[in-house]
Write an enzyme that holds these catalytic residues in place. Sequence first.
Site, PDB file in Angstrom:
ATOM      1  NE  ARG A 120      -3.582   0.558   2.447  1.00 45.99           N
ATOM      2  CZ  ARG A 120      -3.534   1.384   3.498  1.00 45.99           C
ATOM      3  NH1 ARG A 120      -2.885   1.074   4.577  1.00 45.99           N
ATOM      4  NH2 ARG A 120      -4.147   2.546   3.440  1.00 45.99           N
ATOM      5  CE  LYS A 186       1.294  -5.389   6.528  1.00 42.11           C
ATOM      6  NZ  LYS A 186       1.097  -4.110   5.899  1.00 42.11           N
ATOM      7  NE  ARG A 322      -1.708   9.756  19.362  1.00 40.57           N
ATOM      8  CZ  ARG A 322      -2.420  10.427  20.242  1.00 40.57           C
ATOM      9  NH1 ARG A 322      -1.847  11.110  21.196  1.00 40.57           N
ATOM     10  NH2 ARG A 322      -3.728  10.419  20.170  1.00 40.57           N
TER      11      ARG A 322
HETATM   12  C1  BTN Z   1       0.413  -3.899   2.267  1.00 43.76           C
HETATM   13  O1  BTN Z   1       0.223  -4.280   3.419  1.00 43.76           O
HETATM   14  O2  BTN Z   1       1.098  -2.899   2.019  1.00 43.76           O
HETATM   15  C2  BTN Z   1      -0.214  -4.669   1.142  1.00 43.76           C
HETATM   16  C3  BTN Z   1       0.696  -5.771   0.654  1.00 43.76           C
HETATM   17  C4  BTN Z   1       0.124  -6.558  -0.504  1.00 43.76           C
HETATM   18  C5  BTN Z   1       1.142  -7.527  -1.075  1.00 43.76           C
HETATM   19  C6  BTN Z   1       0.537  -8.449  -2.079  1.00 43.76           C
HETATM   20  S1  BTN Z   1       1.573  -9.832  -2.443  1.00 43.76           S
HETATM   21  C7  BTN Z   1       0.527 -10.284  -3.748  1.00 43.76           C
HETATM   22  C8  BTN Z   1       0.094  -9.014  -4.444  1.00 43.76           C
HETATM   23  N1  BTN Z   1       1.053  -8.595  -5.443  1.00 43.76           N
HETATM   24  C9  BTN Z   1       1.642  -7.448  -5.147  1.00 43.76           C
HETATM   25  O3  BTN Z   1       2.498  -6.884  -5.843  1.00 43.76           O
HETATM   26  N2  BTN Z   1       1.182  -6.985  -3.979  1.00 43.76           N
HETATM   27  C10 BTN Z   1       0.168  -7.856  -3.427  1.00 43.76           C
END
Ligand code: BTN
Length: 327
Positions: A120, A186, A322
């Site tokens: 993200r 995470k 926080r």
């Molecule tokens: C996040 O938490 O930032 C989201 C991560 C999403 C990763 C997945 S892996 C499969 C798919 N292909 C990608 O390039 N990204 C998502």
Amino acid sequence: MNIPLPLLHCLKDGDCHSGEQLGAHLGISRSAIWKQIRQLERLGLKVRSVPGLGYQLDKAFIPLDAAEIEQALLKAGFSLPFRLHLFQVIDSTNRFLRDSPPFEGVGICCAEMQTAGRGRLGRAWHSPFGENIYCSVRWRFSGDISALAGLSLVVSLAVREALSAFASNEPIAVKWPNDLYWQGKKLAGCLIEAMGESNGGTEVIIGIGINTNADSAVDHGFHTPWCALIDLALQPLCRNTVIAAVLVQLERALSLFSEQGFSAFHAAWERFDCLRGQAVTVNRHTDTLEGIASGVNALAQLGVRDGTGVIHWLSSGDASLRGEHLK
Ligand code: BTN
């Protein structure tokens, strides 16, 4: 990238195999075996050289297997037509599905490794070979994009439900808008990319990254503490089984979401929301908001009560607890 798959398949049991036997089996010289061992190491696999005995992976390796995923999907009652694409290496499974031709059904793409995995907010998603799950799904919703508010929360809940079947102890939590956390670390993240509207429908790419068998004791210098499903399951996982379980939950959740919208998921979100009642900082495009997280509303927006008691309803942003380094 060159992946010596036949050699990897010989070593996947985690037992020690002599260079001579491997060479004879694969019809190549011992020095060619040695070169291929170096290639496996470059992929990040740990291969022990046992003097006088041969080569051994530090742990057994269960490869991704399209037939196994497909059978598990059919057995578990995945009902829509689907097309599964499986790669050893790809830049991004989301990118692949986005650029693939339209298909009357669910497009699914999984890979052993991504060279440009996307997270993200423009972040990269660390995607080493053979350890984790990188899976994308191309899904068509009827209706326009405005009906999809809450989709990312629904996807997180579906993945949460699937992964919970492999976890023996503490519940997995969701963190707005689409992360899974366990014990403050995470475990998985989702990246949803809308493809746009056509013929009265909207196609989206749902990308799911799940830390699965990776060793979370290794410090990769991430800014977020992380864990892997193996930490919860206390044993290595067959990613084929986990992928199928996730896809089955996703199909159930997305069909309910299409019929009833986010309201059908509101209670489940409240139950597993790890931000609710916590002091949070939310980084947005233009500013930063601090306050107490007060759950989500019917539009799946995050409520943050500021110091004056006003609740701000946020549609996007990056929330962190926080005082803790929880992204
Ligand atoms: C996040 O938490 O930032 C989201 C991560 C999403 C990763 C997945 S892996 C499969 C798919 N292909 C990608 O390039 N990204 C998502």
